[in-house]
Scaffold this motif. Structure first.
Motif, PDB file in Angstrom:
ATOM      1  N   THR A 147       0.964  -1.292   0.011  1.00 41.00           N
ATOM      2  CA  THR A 147       0.038   0.100   0.140  1.00 41.00           C
ATOM      3  C   THR A 147       0.858   1.114   0.107  1.00 41.00           C
ATOM      4  O   THR A 147       0.483   2.383  -0.136  1.00 41.00           O
ATOM      5  CB  THR A 147      -0.949   0.062   1.214  1.00 41.00           C
ATOM      6  OG1 THR A 147      -0.234  -0.031   2.459  1.00 41.00           O
ATOM      7  CG2 THR A 147      -1.964  -1.090   1.109  1.00 41.00           C
ATOM      8  N   ASN A 148       2.062   1.104   0.327  1.00 37.66           N
ATOM      9  CA  ASN A 148       3.076   2.139   0.276  1.00 37.66           C
ATOM     10  C   ASN A 148       4.431   1.778  -0.262  1.00 37.66           C
ATOM     11  O   ASN A 148       4.753   0.639  -0.076  1.00 37.66           O
ATOM     12  CB  ASN A 148       3.283   2.527   1.863  1.00 37.66           C
ATOM     13  CG  ASN A 148       4.117   3.701   1.983  1.00 37.66           C
ATOM     14  OD1 ASN A 148       5.044   4.050   1.362  1.00 37.66           O
ATOM     15  ND2 ASN A 148       3.626   4.571   3.161  1.00 37.66           N
ATOM     16  N   PRO A 149       5.289   2.541  -1.077  1.00 35.35           N
ATOM     17  CA  PRO A 149       6.254   2.160  -1.776  1.00 35.35           C
ATOM     18  C   PRO A 149       7.421   1.579  -0.733  1.00 35.35           C
ATOM     19  O   PRO A 149       8.002   0.782  -1.079  1.00 35.35           O
ATOM     20  CB  PRO A 149       6.816   3.458  -2.386  1.00 35.35           C
ATOM     21  CG  PRO A 149       5.559   4.171  -2.685  1.00 35.35           C
ATOM     22  CD  PRO A 149       4.610   3.759  -1.517  1.00 35.35           C
ATOM     23  N   SER A 150       7.407   2.096   0.533  1.00 36.49           N
ATOM     24  CA  SER A 150       8.225   1.480   1.702  1.00 36.49           C
ATOM     25  C   SER A 150       8.139  -0.003   1.893  1.00 36.49           C
ATOM     26  O   SER A 150       8.968  -0.689   2.254  1.00 36.49           O
ATOM     27  CB  SER A 150       8.238   2.167   2.743  1.00 36.49           C
ATOM     28  OG  SER A 150       6.775   2.307   3.315  1.00 36.49           O
ATOM     29  N   GLU A 151       6.875  -0.568   1.513  1.00 39.80           N
ATOM     30  CA  GLU A 151       6.525  -1.930   1.686  1.00 39.80           C
ATOM     31  C   GLU A 151       6.981  -2.927   0.680  1.00 39.80           C
ATOM     32  O   GLU A 151       6.818  -4.156   0.530  1.00 39.80           O
ATOM     33  CB  GLU A 151       5.033  -1.986   1.979  1.00 39.80           C
ATOM     34  CG  GLU A 151       4.605  -1.384   3.129  1.00 39.80           C
ATOM     35  CD  GLU A 151       3.034  -1.409   3.267  1.00 39.80           C
ATOM     36  OE1 GLU A 151       2.354  -1.963   2.314  1.00 39.80           O
ATOM     37  OE2 GLU A 151       2.759  -0.616   4.287  1.00 39.80           O
ATOM     38  N   GLU A 156      21.079   7.690   1.466  1.00 37.37           N
ATOM     39  CA  GLU A 156      20.169   7.008   2.315  1.00 37.37           C
ATOM     40  C   GLU A 156      18.782   7.393   1.738  1.00 37.37           C
ATOM     41  O   GLU A 156      18.658   8.286   1.024  1.00 37.37           O
ATOM     42  CB  GLU A 156      19.838   7.874   3.634  1.00 37.37           C
ATOM     43  CG  GLU A 156      21.066   7.274   4.760  1.00 37.37           C
ATOM     44  CD  GLU A 156      20.882   8.090   6.054  1.00 37.37           C
ATOM     45  OE1 GLU A 156      19.698   8.511   6.338  1.00 37.37           O
ATOM     46  OE2 GLU A 156      21.863   8.294   6.606  1.00 37.37           O
ATOM     47  N   ALA A 157      17.865   6.265   1.403  1.00 32.49           N
ATOM     48  CA  ALA A 157      16.632   6.522   0.889  1.00 32.49           C
ATOM     49  C   ALA A 157      15.642   7.070   1.584  1.00 32.49           C
ATOM     50  O   ALA A 157      15.502   6.892   2.812  1.00 32.49           O
ATOM     51  CB  ALA A 157      16.096   4.922   0.344  1.00 32.49           C
ATOM     52  N   VAL A 158      15.063   8.043   0.881  1.00 30.58           N
ATOM     53  CA  VAL A 158      13.817   8.802   1.665  1.00 30.58           C
ATOM     54  C   VAL A 158      12.391   8.139   1.086  1.00 30.58           C
ATOM     55  O   VAL A 158      12.280   8.504   0.059  1.00 30.58           O
ATOM     56  CB  VAL A 158      13.818  10.298   1.560  1.00 30.58           C
ATOM     57  CG1 VAL A 158      12.953  10.950   1.977  1.00 30.58           C
ATOM     58  CG2 VAL A 158      15.292  10.813   1.521  1.00 30.58           C
ATOM     59  N   ASP A 159      11.747   7.321   2.043  1.00 29.82           N
ATOM     60  CA  ASP A 159      10.774   6.696   1.361  1.00 29.82           C
ATOM     61  C   ASP A 159       9.519   7.423   1.035  1.00 29.82           C
ATOM     62  O   ASP A 159       8.751   7.155   0.238  1.00 29.82           O
ATOM     63  CB  ASP A 159      10.246   5.698   2.528  1.00 29.82           C
ATOM     64  CG  ASP A 159       9.723   6.294   3.650  1.00 29.82           C
ATOM     65  OD1 ASP A 159       9.975   7.167   3.816  1.00 29.82           O
ATOM     66  OD2 ASP A 159       8.945   5.429   4.635  1.00 29.82           O
ATOM     67  N   ALA A 160       9.413   8.772   1.540  1.00 28.15           N
ATOM     68  CA  ALA A 160       8.378   9.695   1.224  1.00 28.15           C
ATOM     69  C   ALA A 160       8.364  10.155  -0.178  1.00 28.15           C
ATOM     70  O   ALA A 160       7.466  10.367  -0.928  1.00 28.15           O
ATOM     71  CB  ALA A 160       8.357  11.100   2.266  1.00 28.15           C
ATOM     72  N   PHE A 161       9.762  10.074  -0.926  1.00 22.80           N
ATOM     73  CA  PHE A 161       9.807  10.267  -2.317  1.00 22.80           C
ATOM     74  C   PHE A 161      10.003   9.238  -3.106  1.00 22.80           C
ATOM     75  O   PHE A 161       9.923   9.267  -4.383  1.00 22.80           O
ATOM     76  CB  PHE A 161      11.316  11.148  -2.541  1.00 22.80           C
ATOM     77  CG  PHE A 161      11.123  12.213  -1.707  1.00 22.80           C
ATOM     78  CD1 PHE A 161      10.246  13.470  -2.054  1.00 22.80           C
ATOM     79  CD2 PHE A 161      12.359  12.987  -1.190  1.00 22.80           C
ATOM     80  CE1 PHE A 161      10.138  14.751  -1.325  1.00 22.80           C
ATOM     81  CE2 PHE A 161      12.170  14.089  -0.404  1.00 22.80           C
ATOM     82  CZ  PHE A 161      11.247  15.330  -0.613  1.00 22.80           C
ATOM     83  N   SER A 162       9.687   7.987  -2.510  1.00 24.93           N
ATOM     84  CA  SER A 162       9.767   6.664  -3.300  1.00 24.93           C
ATOM     85  C   SER A 162       8.364   6.609  -4.276  1.00 24.93           C
ATOM     86  O   SER A 162       7.483   6.968  -3.642  1.00 24.93           O
ATOM     87  CB  SER A 162      10.161   5.782  -2.495  1.00 24.93           C
ATOM     88  OG  SER A 162      11.355   5.655  -2.066  1.00 24.93           O
ATOM     89  N   ALA A 163       8.606   5.941  -5.334  1.00 21.86           N
ATOM     90  CA  ALA A 163       7.308   5.643  -5.864  1.00 21.86           C
ATOM     91  C   ALA A 163       7.426   4.081  -6.597  1.00 21.86           C
ATOM     92  O   ALA A 163       8.374   3.967  -7.154  1.00 21.86           O
ATOM     93  CB  ALA A 163       7.123   6.943  -7.097  1.00 21.86           C
ATOM     94  N   ILE A 164       6.214   3.949  -6.946  1.00 24.16           N
ATOM     95  CA  ILE A 164       6.038   2.465  -7.907  1.00 24.16           C
ATOM     96  C   ILE A 164       5.614   3.184  -9.107  1.00 24.16           C
ATOM     97  O   ILE A 164       4.415   3.308  -9.315  1.00 24.16           O
ATOM     98  CB  ILE A 164       5.224   1.604  -7.440  1.00 24.16           C
ATOM     99  CG1 ILE A 164       5.579   1.115  -5.894  1.00 24.16           C
ATOM    100  CG2 ILE A 164       5.107   0.244  -8.189  1.00 24.16           C
ATOM    101  CD1 ILE A 164       4.822   0.351  -5.000  1.00 24.16           C
ATOM    102  N   VAL A 165       6.426   2.929 -10.448  1.00 26.21           N
ATOM    103  CA  VAL A 165       6.092   3.338 -11.649  1.00 26.21           C
ATOM    104  C   VAL A 165       6.402   2.124 -12.637  1.00 26.21           C
ATOM    105  O   VAL A 165       7.044   1.505 -12.512  1.00 26.21           O
ATOM    106  CB  VAL A 165       6.758   4.471 -11.923  1.00 26.21           C
ATOM    107  CG1 VAL A 165       6.498   5.832 -11.079  1.00 26.21           C
ATOM    108  CG2 VAL A 165       8.443   4.603 -12.023  1.00 26.21           C
TER     109      VAL A 165
END
Length: 638
Positions: free
Chosen positions: A421-425, A526-535
């Motif tokens: 439900t979230n790119p971090s998952e 370092e990865a910032v999960d708020a900016f991650s996206a599934i595209v």
């Protein structure tokens, strides 16, 4: 304010007698003397200004108390010049008996001023369900626009009596004859039947109120049946609890009566019952067809759902009224408090805001970078912006909104399925397949824009299923599309490419496999999960370049160089660097040996290396909001 002292505004002294105030006493009002109507139009066609003139002409607001956009109660509405919340108000009107074909007397007009922006269509649809008629307002200088059509079809779906009206006839650019023909052709009528008014000067408004009284049918209901009232709106008051706005369908209600909410079976005593005139005015009760408010002192906002039926506890109704269709969120975004301890405050604030904005949908969500928050569904980007601003203003919260996403099903090589439900998952390792939700989309557009709409849908991985003409100049396109391509900015692109005329409806039809990847944005490695996206893989590079360039502009320079990278797994696909901010360590050197300056510079260089090794990048809240909403130009100007 010059026009407020215009002689036209003394009309109410002649037309409304002192007996008119009896129209504010609902217990004695005959349903035959009630008219429920709303004003619908495209944004900025003058609904609120026309409502102002009606309030003055009927005498419920004195010239001394009058202000522009009187019914727009929120500061944000007045600042932006848009209506966000529908507002109901009761006005007395003594009908001119010489020209009337209906019974003479003082009528109670219940008017609802509705929003014009497409993001608040749900407010309009609920208002229409509480009325028997609607004033369809069109700017005499601009003609029919997007929401004119959309709101007209909503009104026709509700079987309302439509009164076509041209507003702003006092403007130099107004062309009433041309647009009267256009409007008459749209709803089926004669151009001379289209009323011409000016909300600014008040010209034609008294005649419009006469027309409303004559043409809109009286409400129908059984006064002897068990009481049934539909909740069409609610607001939360810190001192009085939940204030529920209802439209009475059958029976009647009186103060101190015990009532029951039919969906939750909760019972409450009516502490106060009354009408908005336009300020809350307590009355002896509400009867068939009337619009008013109920105060029960309840503080739990979940006990007063919009669309629920209120009935008498002593003699309850058996069949609830048909509620409203659930709103379909177009844009999903995560809202997180900057201070983690504000999470319970945010949850309570969303509960209260949901009461006054029934189109808001939310559920809890967590983020590694941002902590606890909520994943919220909105009807558009303006809706997201308004809700965020209201949460910040009305509840004193500092929030960050994340990029939107949908729910994906990911299968790894070891056959393990994960719901994301979230790119971090998104799971690491080798991915066997990714399934995404798909929807069946119906797009209604004028025929001139078919090409641009088809181009937009194909660019969003849409598959055309068919096309059919609805009338002479409107086309309905059917596509199957991934939901992930719709939820962020598809609706806004659709509106901009069709000058706001196109409308979109969609329903889920299952899932499909697609070549989707997770793009991570790394700051200082370092990865910032708020900016991650599934595209989709084809769009991954473009997303990486877009976000790295955007963040380079938005993140302030640090004491050390900051690399911004976009990566798919371990592979870097885009990079930008924020150059270091250098302190002038030579400022205190007024000459002297060059070795002294070199020593200071070498010392600074060593310090920079150490900072780069342990340094953490500070990302301001504005950068998060601007990067995720694409609002870079506005932030740069500020």
């Amino acid at each position: 304010m010059g026009e407020l002292s215009d002689p036209q505004f003394d009309i109410h002294e002649e037309r409304v007698s002192p007996k008119a105030l009896k129209a504010l006493e609902p217990a004695s009002t005959d349903p035959a003397f009630i008219r429920n109507f709303c004003i619908i139009a495209h944004i900025d066609h003058g609904k609120s200004t026309l409502a102002d003139r009606m309030l003055q002409i009927t005498g419920v607001v004195s010239d001394r108390d009058m202000r522009a956009q009187y019914l727009d109660r929120m500061d944000i509405e007045r600042e932006r010049g848009i209506t966000i919340k529908s507002q109901a108000v009761r006005m007395p009107w003594a009908l001119d008996t010489s020209t009337s074909s209906v019974q003479a007397g003082t009528y109670a007009l219940n008017m609802i001023d509705t929003p014009g922006h497409v993001d608040f269509t749900y407010e309009v649809s609920r208002s229409l369900a509480a009325c028997e008629g609607a004033i369809l307002l069109v700017d005499a200088a601009q003609g029919i626009e997007a929401q004119t059509l959309a709101n007209l079809y909503l009104a026709l779906d509700n079987d309302l009596t439509i009164i076509p009206v041209l507003n702003k006839i006092d403007l130099p650019a107004a062309d009433p004859e041309k647009y009267a023909k256009e409007l008459a052709g749209l709803i089926g009528g004669r151009p001379e039947d289209v009323m011409r008014v000016s909300g600014k000067t008040g010209a034609g408004v008294a005649e419009l109120l006469d027309r409303v009284t004559q043409l809109i049918p009286a409400p129908v209901g059984d006064p002897d049946a068990p009481a049934r009232a539909m909740i069409f709106d609610s607001v939360y008051d810190a001192y009085r609890g939940v204030i529920t706005y209802v439209r009475m369908i059958d029976g009647s209600m009186a103060p101190r009566e015990k009532v029951m909410m039919m969906s939750t079976k909760s019972t409450h005593e009516l502490l106060e019952i009354g009408v908005s005139a336009p300020e809350p005015t307590p009355t002896k009760g509400l009867g068939v067809g009337e619009v008013g408010y109920l105060i029960t002192g309840v503080k739990d906002v979940r006990l007063s759902k919009v669309g629920d039926t209120v009935t008498s506890f002593a003699k309850p109704a058996t069949v609830p009224l048909k509620g409203y269709s659930e709103p379909k969120p177009m844009v999903f975004s995560g809202l997180y408090p900057i201070d983690g301890s504000d999470y319970p405050v945010l949850r309570e604030a969303l509960d209260k805001l949901k009461l006054s904005d029934a189109a808001l949908v939310y559920e809890p969500e967590t983020s590694v970078a941002l902590g606890f928050g909520f994943r919220c569904g909105f009807l558009g980007l303006l809706h997201l912006e308004i809700v965020t601003e209201r949460l910040e203003r009305e509840f004193g919260l500092d929030l960050i909104a994340t990029a939107p996403s949908v729910i994906y099903e990911v299968t790894t090589d070891d056959k393990k399925r994960t719901t994301v439900t979230n790119p971090s998952e998104f799971p690491g390792g080798k991915i066997a397949s990714v399934s995404e939700p798909i929807v069946k989309a119906s797009i209604l557009t004028p025929k001139d824009y078919v090409g641009t709409v088809m181009e937009l849908c194909q660019g969003r991985r849409g598959t055309m299923q068919g096309m059919e003409y609805v009338g002479e100049d409107r086309v309905e396109l059917h596509y199957t599309m991934p939901l992930g391509e719709i939820v962020f900015d598809f609706f806004d692109h659709l509106k901009s490419r069709t000058q706001g005329y196109a409308s979109l409806d969609y329903e889920p039809v299952g899932e499909q496999e697609a070549d989707l990847v997770k793009v991570d944005i790394l700051l200082q490695g370092e990865a910032v999960d708020a900016f991650s996206a599934i595209v989709h893989r084809d769009k991954a590079y473009a997303y990486g370049v877009l976000m790295t360039e955007r963040l380079k502009k938005l993140i302030p320079r640090q004491q050390f160089e900051v690399p911004i990278q976009a990566a798919i797994g371990a592979r870097i696909i885009a990079r930008e660097s924020i150059s270091a901010m250098r302190k002038d360590v030579l400022a205190k050197c007024y000459g002297g040996d060059i070795t002294r300056k070199r020593k200071l510079l070498e010392k600074q260089k060593e310090g920079k290396k150490r900072m780069k090794m342990v340094g953490r990048v500070e990302v301001p809240q504005e950068a998060f909001i601007a990067a995720l909403s694409g609002d870079t130009e506005k932030k740069e100007k500020k």
